[in-house]
Design an enzyme around this catalytic site. Structure first.
Site, PDB file in Angstrom:
ATOM      1  CB  ILE A   1      -1.023  -0.049   1.136  1.00 33.80           C
ATOM      2  CG1 ILE A   1      -1.923   1.212   1.187  1.00 33.80           C
ATOM      3  CG2 ILE A   1      -0.305  -0.066   2.569  1.00 33.80           C
ATOM      4  CD1 ILE A   1      -2.937   1.016   2.317  1.00 33.80           C
ATOM      5  CB  SER A   2       1.243   4.132  -2.062  1.00 27.50           C
ATOM      6  OG  SER A   2       1.098   3.378  -3.514  1.00 27.50           O
TER       7      SER A   2
END
Lengths: 817, 273
Positions: B122-123
């Site tokens: 997840i960024s």
């Protein structure tokens, strides 16, 4: 003076065969770890692995100091126990180590990661400790037969280094690991069998354990667990993707993957104006990374037009039906591209025979019998050797995204040394071109620009060295969405050629970065950057203040040379500090992290050294309460510290020098390790003859200095001259070349120990530990120095350390400084 | 000569009396345990309290404040003086901790990327804010996402009032995200597991497209599914480490411009001599 007579019962015989077997297995384990780590992680861990072994040996010195009297009474038990533990620890510790959730990609984010790294380090050092215990125990127990024990140890170790490379031709790495475990148990059994005594019956069960171990070690726990962030792991997550083939060899583990539901469509930097999709492809991974594809091709069917929409197609728009040398053919895409452009003659170069065989044999039909075509010739060879070896001249030397060549095949390629992108390499490429011919090098686009600039700077330097007054006339650089392509021409670009470059780029929405006569209006049109950074940098690099520009650039973009072949390293400490501060804004993404791993490993090694060096002194004090405790001496410290550094500096530097000659870091490591072990061992056996002189270290140090200096001048041209020899001949020649260097290098250490034995025997374990730790540090420091200053500098420093050692030879001045 | 060498070793004798081998070996294992313990003690304390939601909300607000304050600094690179108020508002609302696996939940409101299993991440929240801001999504916009991942980015876009169509190639990950988005009430997100290369023809064209899946090139079919005036954003780099963003803009007359955007304010050259 210490007594020479062994106090022990001499009916026992030293377990020479077991010693040789354990030594062979320990060095084999070291070589194997290089392979295993390339597969499950990345190759950045190579230096850690080299220092691991030395750490184990360093700790074992303390063990011996503590074990003391026990050795005499219980030698057989202790030896067999340690050998069996080695056998259990080799596979056991590795499989356990796989459970550590180390993820180098998170090193910058997660404070636990450095701890995981330390844990991994300690865990993998355990087998080395047991092996070193076996050897140390035998040396100590059979002092009068020390020469024979030492001989078995070194002969075994030397065999182990080369033997493992051989073994990897027919065993998968994980099976080789199990075999090494079995070797440990077999050594334990042999020692009981040959040593006599009451526990001979145990040999049977131990042999049985050795035989069964490879079969008992099965199940998910014993499978290799590659990082989920490596290319192969990622590809296999996609629904429908599956492994269809695997080839294991010392140059790498090749995995062929098909992905029918979501095709690979691997076309790096393909123009978004491309009208037709890539054909069906099979993915080939080297060690789970180093991705290349085999394109389905039907010679009678539709042409793979997408190949014309890559930046690497540029040279074909400047040359008509050229003769082409494709370096790093891999899955054959660049060969197919040459076919597409109707090249007159195509020579495909591939270093890994197994990779070549995939296209030539296993997937010949799939690839449209690419390598059986009249116009295509396949050469299984390393590029520098092939190009330097002479032969026909080419119109085009094509090299597109060639990393897998070394980077993935790599144990020892920590920080990706590459001899393909050096000044010397480019000079050789240009020398193999017809007049007007082109060298075309395609790289991934990086932002802010760095590798394309480093390549540009290297090309400028190469042309300068060849006496070209205006290198800018022979260079052109373009960039697409994800790739850049640099052309170096053997001659100046003509007006029509420049028009062709501009048209090619415009029709594919690629940006021109540089060509002779470029104006500020030309670049930065399609893939817009806030500033035309590539263009400005290229102009600066060609200008009179080029060197100043390189100094001021925040990434390391100095031209790459054979002496400092770190094309892929851009790290500078100020850059790290700046980007660390910007981490909240995504600053870490702008950094290559390989160098940091190395720095962290050094930090770790320093911590271990600080603990391990004083330990034997402390142990000595404990053991000798009644007697005079050993008092540390600065002279002894400097002598053994210098020797540790010097030896590893020379060894690391020569592994690097031989990579170029032997075409593979794995071969180079195996041959150089083997050579140094065997010949240094012989040297140390011979060294006793020198002891009578006041400073016996003088002779070997002079010898080392002479050979080293001679090699600095001789080796490059010698390697160039012999580059076309067969591999086996190269191996033999390498060993011969190492002999005169390693022989004197084996002397100063036992000489120092022997002198210490005469004068201050209490300090021997301390000296042992100092030397071990210096070796651990030396391996890592050598790499860091080479990145900064080059290998010549590392070798010169090594000679400096030898001279320092000679000057501080124990007892050669007033005792105890 | 062997005797000479041998001289060095007797001195090792008579040391460590009474010290058992096994005792020494265990030292090695003890130090390992110590390291693990030290590691554990470094980990952040879990919010075991009943007020977990409150704890998360507070942490989220702090994170969003940090991110908002960073935007101005990157103005020159990103062309944004500040992230739009709407983006900041939804970042403060979407519960990121619901989108990460249990074992990293405590880290959900750190400004860092996190592993979500299956080799995916997840960024970093700052990057999510930046990409969302660049997409310039309005209420009712149709947005295509290629690479659903955890579903967090889709939730952010949905919270902004967009109709989101998201495609994931990793089947279990796509399923997880689908269930999660449903459970959290993001009804305006349509999910699909499959190949994202051709976009989602039935719902094309789109006002905005975001491609978080790794690709060797910008898929031309996606450019074609972009509405005139629309924007496409794709991060480029390794997992955990975004190197730069590629933004594709389609002008009203259908012309296409690509832009490479660095996420940080960084000039690769030092000032002068």
């Amino acid at each position: 003076m210490a007594p020479l007579n062994s106090p022990f019962d001499d009916s026992l015989r030293p377990p020479l065969l077991s010693v040789a077997l354990i030594s062979a297995a320990a060095v084999g384990y070291q070589v194997l770890l290089l392979r295993l780590f390339s597969i499950i992680q990345w190759h950045h861990f190579a230096y850690m692995i080299i220092s691991l072994a030395l750490l184990g040996y360093g700790v074992s010195g303390t063990f011996l100091a503590l074990a003391g009297e026990q050795v005499g009474r219980r030698f057989r038990d202790l030896f067999a126990f340690n050998a069996a533990l080695f056998g259990a620890a080799v596979p056991g510790c590795f499989f356990l180590a796989q459970r550590i959730p180390l993820n180098p990609l998170e090193l910058l984010w997660d404070p636990l990661q450095p701890l995981y790294l330390a844990l991994l380090y300690l865990l993998l050092a355990v087998p080395f400790l047991f092996a070193a215990n076996c050897i140390g125990l035998t040396l100590y127990r059979f002092r009068r037969l020390m020469g024979r024990t030492y001989g078995s140890d070194l002969l075994g170790a030397g065999t182990g280094a080369l033997g493992m490379v051989g073994l990897l031709f027919w065993l998968a790495p994980v099976d080789a690991l199990k075999a090494l475990g079995a070797a440990g148990f077999a050594a334990a059994a042999l020692s009981l069998l040959t040593g006599g005594g009451t526990r001979r019956w145990l040999a049977g069960p131990l042999f049985l354990a050795a035989g069964l171990l490879p079969f008992l070690l099965a199940g998910p726990f014993t499978e290799l667990k590659p990082s989920p962030y490596k290319g192969l792991s990622q590809a296999l997550q996609v629904s429908g993707a599956r492994i269809v083939d695997e080839r294991s060899g010392p140059l790498g583990l090749l995995t062929v993957v098909e992905s029918p539901r979501v095709p690979f469509r691997h076309a790096p930097g393909l123009s978004f104006l491309n009208p037709s999709e890539p054909p069906e492809q099979l993915g080939v991974f080297t060690d789970g990374g180093g991705f290349t594809v085999i394109n389905r091709y039907d010679p009678g069917g539709e042409a793979p037009r997408y190949l014309d929409f890559l930046t690497s197609a540029l040279p074909y728009h400047l040359l008509r039906r050229p003769s082409v040398l494709v370096i790093g053919a891999g899955g054959g895409t660049d060969v197919l591209q040459a076919v597409f452009f109707q090249a007159r003659r195509i020579d495909a170069l591939e270093v890994n025979a197994q990779m070549a065989a995939l296209i030539k044999e296993d997937y010949a039909a799939f690839s449209g019998r690419l390598y059986d075509r009249q116009d295509v010739r396949l050469h299984v060879a390393e590029a520098r050797g092939f190009v330097g070896g002479g032969g026909v001249a080419y119109d085009l030397i094509q090299m597109a995204l060639v990393d897998s060549f070394g980077a993935a095949s790599a144990g020892l390629h920590a920080l990706n040394e590459s001899y393909l992108y050096t000044t010397e390499a480019m000079e050789r490429y240009l020398a193999r071109l017809n007049p007007g011919g082109l060298v075309s090098i395609t790289r991934w686009l990086k932002l802010p620009p760095r590798d394309s600039l480093k390549l540009f700077a290297t090309a400028v330097q190469a042309l300068g060295r060849m006496g070209v007054a205006k290198p800018g006339r022979q260079l052109a650089l373009i960039r697409g969405g994800k790739t850049t392509t640099l052309l170096i021409k053997n001659g100046a670009f003509s007006g029509p050629e420049i028009i062709a470059i501009k048209r090619f780029s415009r029709e594919r929405a690629f940006d021109v970065v540089y060509f002779p006569g470029i104006t500020p209006a030309d670049p930065n049109r399609y893939h817009l950057l806030e500033r035309p950074l590539f263009f400005e940098s290229a102009i600066s690099l060609l200008g009179p203040a080029g060197e100043d520009f390189i100094d001021r650039y925040k990434y390391d973009i100095r031209p790459v040379t054979d002496d400092r072949p770190y094309f892929f390293n851009f790290f500078k400490w100020p850059l790290f500090i700046e980007l660390y501060a910007l981490r909240g804004r995504g600053g870490f993404g702008l950094l290559e992290w390989g160098y940091l791993v190395l720095a962290l490993i050094l930090l770790q090694a320093i911590v271990f050294a600080l603990v391990l060096i004083p330990l034997p002194l402390w142990a000595g004090r404990r053991a000798k309460k009644a007697e005079r405790p050993p008092r540390p001496s600065m002279r002894v410290l400097i002598y053994f510290l210098s020797l540790g550094f010097a030896f590893l500096f020379v060894e690391m530097a020569f592994i690097q020098k031989f990579i170029l000659f032997l075409a593979s870091p794995v071969y180079a490591a195996a041959v150089v390790l083997c050579g140094f072990l065997v010949f240094a061992g012989l040297g140390s056996l011979f060294s006793g003859r020198l002891l009578s002189s006041a400073n016996p270290s003088l002779y070997p140090v002079v010898g080392i200095a002479v050979v080293v200096v001679a090699y600095l001048f001789l080796l490059p041209s010698l390697f160039q001259w012999l580059t076309t020899l067969a591999l086996a001949a190269k191996f033999a020649l390498s060993l011969l070349l190492i002999a005169p260097l390693a022989f004197p290098m084996g002397m100063p250490f036992p000489l120092g120990l022997a002198r210490l034995g005469e004068e201050r025997p209490g300090l021997i374990p301390w000296a042992w530990a100092i030397n071990g730790c210096a070796s651990v540090l030396g391996a890592v420091i050598a790499a860091l120095l080479a990145i900064e200053f080059g290998f010549t500098a590392v070798i010169v420093m090594a000679v400096g350390f030898y001279i320092l050692a000679c000057w501080t030879f124990p007892g050669s001045a007033a005792d105890g400084i | 000569m062997q005797n000479r060498l041998a001289k060095s070793f007797p001195s090792i004798r008579a040391r460590g009396r009474g010290r058992r081998l096994t005792g020494w070996l265990w030292c090695g294992f003890d130090s390992r345990c110590l390291l693990v313990l030290a590691g554990l003690s470094l980990a952040v304390g879990s919010p075991f309290t009943a007020n977990a939601q409150e704890y998360y909300a507070k942490a989220r607000q702090e994170l969003v404040d940090t991110i908002a304050s960073m935007a101005a600094e990157t103005q020159r690179e990103t062309g944004r003086k500040a992230f739009s108020e709407a983006v900041i508002k939804v970042m403060a609302e979407v519960p990121r901790h619901e989108f990460v696996p249990e074992n990293v939940r405590d880290l959900a409101y750190r400004n860092r990327p996190l592993p979500i299993g299956y080799g995916q991440t997840i960024s970093q929240p700052y990057i999510v804010a930046l990409m969302t801001d660049l997409l310039d999504v309005q209420i009712g916009s149709k947005v295509l996402e290629v690479g659903t991942g955890s579903g967090y980015q889709a939730a952010i876009l949905a919270e902004l009032g967009a109709k989101v169509f998201t495609i994931e190639i990793i089947e279990p990950l796509g399923q997880l995200a689908k269930e999660r988005l449903k459970r959290l009430g993001y009804g305006n997100v349509k999910t699909r597991v499959g190949d994202g290369y051709y976009g989602w023809k039935e719902h094309a064209p789109f006002d905005a497209i975001i491609v978080t899946a790794a690709a060797s090139h910008v898929p031309p079919p996606l450019v074609r599914q972009l509405k005139p005036g629309g924007r496409m954003v794709a991060p480029v780099g390794e997992r955990f480490l975004v190197q730069y963003l590629t933004m594709v803009e389609k002008s009203v007359d259908g012309g296409v411009t690509l832009r490479h955007i660095l996420p940080v304010r960084f000039v690769p050259l030092t000032g002068g001599h």
